[in-house]
Design a protein around this motif. Structure first.
Motif, mmCIF file in Angstrom:
data_model
loop_
_atom_site.group_PDB
_atom_site.id
_atom_site.type_symbol
_atom_site.label_atom_id
_atom_site.label_comp_id
_atom_site.label_asym_id
_atom_site.label_seq_id
_atom_site.Cartn_x
_atom_site.Cartn_y
_atom_site.Cartn_z
ATOM 1 N N GLU A 347 -1.707 -84.194 -56.422
ATOM 2 C CA GLU A 347 -2.806 -83.497 -56.603
ATOM 3 C C GLU A 347 -3.970 -83.742 -55.481
ATOM 4 N N ARG A 348 -3.996 -84.253 -55.058
ATOM 5 C CA ARG A 348 -5.297 -83.685 -53.787
ATOM 6 C C ARG A 348 -4.958 -83.619 -52.013
ATOM 7 N N TYR A 349 -5.406 -83.349 -51.770
ATOM 8 C CA TYR A 349 -5.627 -83.021 -50.054
ATOM 9 C C TYR A 349 -6.606 -82.677 -48.956
ATOM 10 N N ASN A 350 -6.332 -83.815 -48.039
ATOM 11 C CA ASN A 350 -7.590 -83.860 -47.023
ATOM 12 C C ASN A 350 -8.546 -82.115 -46.636
ATOM 13 N N TYR A 351 -9.535 -81.545 -46.895
ATOM 14 C CA TYR A 351 -10.266 -79.970 -47.063
ATOM 15 C C TYR A 351 -10.496 -79.838 -45.323
ATOM 16 N N LYS A 352 -10.426 -81.600 -45.141
ATOM 17 C CA LYS A 352 -11.732 -81.549 -43.728
ATOM 18 C C LYS A 352 -10.428 -81.038 -42.462
ATOM 19 N N ALA A 353 -9.095 -81.525 -42.428
ATOM 20 C CA ALA A 353 -7.885 -81.309 -41.953
ATOM 21 C C ALA A 353 -6.923 -79.782 -42.098
ATOM 22 N N TYR A 354 -8.122 -78.742 -43.248
ATOM 23 C CA TYR A 354 -7.790 -77.934 -43.872
ATOM 24 C C TYR A 354 -7.842 -76.196 -42.158
ATOM 25 N N SER A 355 -6.851 -75.600 -41.712
ATOM 26 C CA SER A 355 -7.262 -75.028 -41.096
ATOM 27 C C SER A 355 -7.100 -73.603 -41.734
ATOM 28 N N SER A 356 -7.981 -72.069 -41.790
ATOM 29 C CA SER A 356 -7.604 -71.221 -42.227
ATOM 30 C C SER A 356 -6.730 -70.261 -41.045
ATOM 31 N N ALA A 357 -7.159 -69.990 -40.147
ATOM 32 C CA ALA A 357 -6.290 -68.728 -39.468
ATOM 33 C C ALA A 357 -5.330 -69.717 -38.623
ATOM 34 N N TYR A 358 -5.102 -70.940 -38.701
ATOM 35 C CA TYR A 358 -3.334 -71.186 -37.947
ATOM 36 C C TYR A 358 -2.595 -72.440 -38.974
ATOM 37 N N THR A 359 -3.313 -71.874 -40.447
ATOM 38 C CA THR A 359 -2.048 -72.329 -41.621
ATOM 39 C C THR A 359 -0.823 -73.446 -41.115
ATOM 40 N N ASP A 360 -0.345 -72.702 -40.650
ATOM 41 C CA ASP A 360 1.149 -73.222 -40.226
ATOM 42 C C ASP A 360 1.411 -72.845 -39.679
ATOM 43 N N ALA A 361 0.699 -73.318 -38.358
ATOM 44 C CA ALA A 361 1.075 -73.846 -36.727
ATOM 45 C C ALA A 361 0.974 -74.828 -36.490
ATOM 46 N N TRP A 362 1.391 -75.435 -35.688
ATOM 47 C CA TRP A 362 1.190 -76.570 -35.190
ATOM 48 C C TRP A 362 -0.356 -77.385 -34.634
ATOM 49 N N GLU A 363 0.058 -76.131 -34.319
ATOM 50 C CA GLU A 363 -1.075 -76.584 -33.118
ATOM 51 C C GLU A 363 -2.597 -75.705 -34.096
ATOM 52 N N THR A 364 -3.706 -76.476 -33.850
ATOM 53 C CA THR A 364 -4.393 -76.436 -34.938
ATOM 54 C C THR A 364 -5.791 -75.703 -34.131
ATOM 55 N N ASP A 365 -6.880 -75.029 -35.004
ATOM 56 C CA ASP A 365 -8.083 -75.009 -34.829
ATOM 57 C C ASP A 365 -8.967 -75.814 -34.938
ATOM 58 N N VAL A 366 -8.844 -76.987 -35.813
ATOM 59 C CA VAL A 366 -9.492 -78.066 -36.063
ATOM 60 C C VAL A 366 -9.734 -79.072 -35.451
ATOM 61 N N ASP A 367 -10.976 -78.705 -35.329
ATOM 62 C CA ASP A 367 -11.515 -80.004 -34.216
ATOM 63 C C ASP A 367 -11.979 -81.015 -34.671
ATOM 64 N N ILE A 368 -11.902 -82.237 -34.439
ATOM 65 C CA ILE A 368 -12.887 -83.757 -35.178
ATOM 66 C C ILE A 368 -14.028 -83.694 -34.800
ATOM 67 N N LYS A 369 -14.298 -83.787 -35.728
ATOM 68 C CA LYS A 369 -16.289 -84.321 -35.540
ATOM 69 C C LYS A 369 -15.861 -86.197 -35.487
ATOM 70 N N TYR A 370 -16.061 -86.649 -33.891
ATOM 71 C CA TYR A 370 -16.283 -88.036 -33.867
ATOM 72 C C TYR A 370 -17.361 -88.250 -33.596
ATOM 73 N N LEU A 371 -18.787 -87.722 -33.694
ATOM 74 C CA LEU A 371 -20.442 -88.476 -33.367
ATOM 75 C C LEU A 371 -20.819 -87.360 -34.181
ATOM 76 N N ARG A 372 -21.344 -86.920 -35.187
ATOM 77 C CA ARG A 372 -22.443 -86.462 -36.168
ATOM 78 C C ARG A 372 -24.121 -86.985 -35.913
ATOM 79 N N TYR A 373 -25.063 -85.415 -36.533
ATOM 80 C CA TYR A 373 -26.410 -86.929 -36.261
ATOM 81 C C TYR A 373 -26.422 -87.302 -37.110
ATOM 82 N N ALA A 374 -26.030 -86.446 -37.835
ATOM 83 C CA ALA A 374 -25.878 -87.671 -39.978
ATOM 84 C C ALA A 374 -25.862 -88.611 -40.052
#
Length: 484
Positions: A347-374
């Motif tokens: 029913e649901r998936y993780n949007y923060k892991a979604y890549s538009s340009a590299y949807t089917d690629a093994w290596e993605t262009d999605v960064d992982i935000k580990y420290l944010r000002y929020a």
């Protein structure tokens, strides 16, 4: 060219190898000999030693499937997902909190972080020898290596409690170094080591604005202060949390929450430290991070693991824009026009892991935000509230709520604001690898898992098991965590 490749992508005398029966194997072909010093005695050569540390975070074993399992699938924010019969090796037992000392994800995460620590120690061993490199650059690179080593030890202490502190490059055949590698220190000792590394990093690192456009992924002074604040948060050193948060300057929360998790949001004004993924080869992305979490089934593109739970869906207040920016719903249309058909399995998936340009690629262009000002604002709010300064904490909480499209909190008591801050951390930072550890450090875990019909065993499930293979190799020098 062979030497450069080794320095950039291997660069370690791994004392933790992939072999389950020997954590002390050292491949001497992977170390850099004294005779090679001149090859790296220049700015590019020096930088490669630290770039190799950053590269480790792009690896499958460091940041992808096993880490997703430990940090996210175990939490109440996520379910295993995927097909019912696909366990993902061990994601089913992680989801159910029934894993044991032989758990593959706990083992791979343990080994990967020590692999990275070895790269840090390689760099810290080599940099002082590069006397033809500008002293300011060597100092900065040393600060980056210490920040990254602290980052990895923070991951280890959150996951396993006390662990061995390997503070220098081990000498093969040295009995004292062997004991160092195999002897667990206390959590307090690990935290003290992390703090020492971060204080050294703070003294050496520049502000974010000092980096050129192609260096934005490198650690800055603000990142070191933010991580030190988080380390203090986990130890309930409330005043230190406030003091360090106050030193994180030059950042601001972005107006559009969803923008942070798209390619255009890399290194925005809110980003303090993120793992940089450039996309598929010949560039370099995070191995399998998007693919393993992508929609599964007819019309899908991924493995379907780590799906948002109903509990997380229920945690969002009406009108909270973070819900649509965090969760892909079956049958919805994504920001790039992609339609998620009703034929996908979950029913649901993780949007923060979604890549538009590299949807089917093994290596993605999605960064992982580990420290944010929020998070800095929320950490400061939590610390202020714990010190009884609730009226000062509320405006910080409201900044985060207002950005999400929500009204100011109606709560005012210390107890209610504490609960409100914890809830805000959940919906603000969902799928950013913090929820399980937040539940543990705040004492909410048992009750939170009970809501989902899962049993969190206090005195056991706060920590993951030290790999059984390591305990065997330690031969009495280290003991297993309770309950395993």
């Amino acid at each position: 060219m062979k030497k450069i490749y080794i320095a950039t992508f291997v660069l370690s005398a791994f004392f933790f190898t992939g072999c389950a029966d020997d954590y002390l194997d050292v491949d001497q072909t992977e170390s850099i000999s004294t005779s090679d010093v001149e090859l790296f005695n220049n700015e590019a050569g020096a930088s490669q030693f630290v770039t190799a540390i950053y590269n480790k975070f792009l690896n499958w074993d460091m940041t992808s499937f096993g880490w997703i399992g430990l940090s996210s699938i175990t939490s109440d924010d996520a379910d295993k997902g995927s097909s019912a019969g696909d366990t993902g090796t061990d994601k089913d037992v992680l989801d159910a909190l029934t894993y044991n000392a032989s758990n593959p994800s706990a083992e791979s995460t343990f080994i990967a972080n020590y692999d990275g620590i070895n790269r840090c120690n390689q760099a810290l061993n080599m940099l002082p020898k590069l006397d033809k490199v500008d002293a300011n650059l060597r100092n900065r690179l040393t600060g980056e290596a210490k920040f990254l080593r602290a980052f990895m030890y923070f991951t280890l202490v959150k996951c396993y409690g006390g662990v061995p502190i390997v503070d220098h490059l081990p000498v093969p055949g040295s009995d004292s170094d062997r004991i160092m590698q195999l002897t667990r220190k206390t959590s307090a000792e690990v935290y003290a080591f992390i703090e020492s590394d971060l204080n050294d990093a703070i003294a050496a690192l520049p502000e974010k604005t000092a980096y050129s456009a192609n260096e934005k992924s490198r650690a800055s002074k603000g990142a070191a202060y933010a991580l030190l604040a988080k380390v203090s948060l986990y130890q309930k050193k409330w005043q230190q949390v406030i003091d360090n948060c106050n030193k994180v300057t030059g950042y601001s929360i972005v107006s559009d929450y969803a923008s942070m998790y798209r390619a255009t949001g890399k290194f925005d004004s809110e980003s303090i430290f993120e793992i940089y993924a450039q996309g598929a080869v010949p560039a370099k992305g995070i191995e399998g991070y998007s693919n393993t979490q992508g929609a599964r089934g007819t019309g899908g593109w991924g493995w379907g693991f780590n799906t948002p739970s109903q509990s997380l869906v229920n945690a969002y207040e009406p009108g909270d824009v973070r819900k649509a920016a965090t969760i892909i719903f079956r049958g919805s249309t994504l920001y790039d026009g992609r339609v998620i058909p009703t034929t996908v399995e979950n029913e649901r998936y993780n949007y923060k892991a979604y890549s538009s340009a590299y949807t089917d690629a093994w290596e993605t262009d999605v960064d992982i935000k580990y420290l944010r000002y929020a998070e800095v604002l929320l950490m400061k709010a939590e610390a202020l509230n714990e010190l009884g300064q609730t009226s000062d904490a509320i405006p910080l909480l409201n900044q985060i709520r207002n950005r999400a499209g929500l009204a100011n909190t109606t709560f005012s008591s210390q107890a209610d604001i504490r609960t409100a801050i914890w809830r805000e951390r959940r919906v603000e930072m969902a799928f950013e690898h913090d929820r399980f550890f937040d539940l543990v450090r705040t004492g909410q875990a048992k009750a939170a898992f009970a809501v989902d019909g899962k049993t969190f065993t206090e005195g056991k499930n706060e920590l993951f098991p030290i790999p059984a293979s390591f305990i065997k190799q330690a031969d009495g020098l280290s003991a297993q965590n309770p309950g395993y």
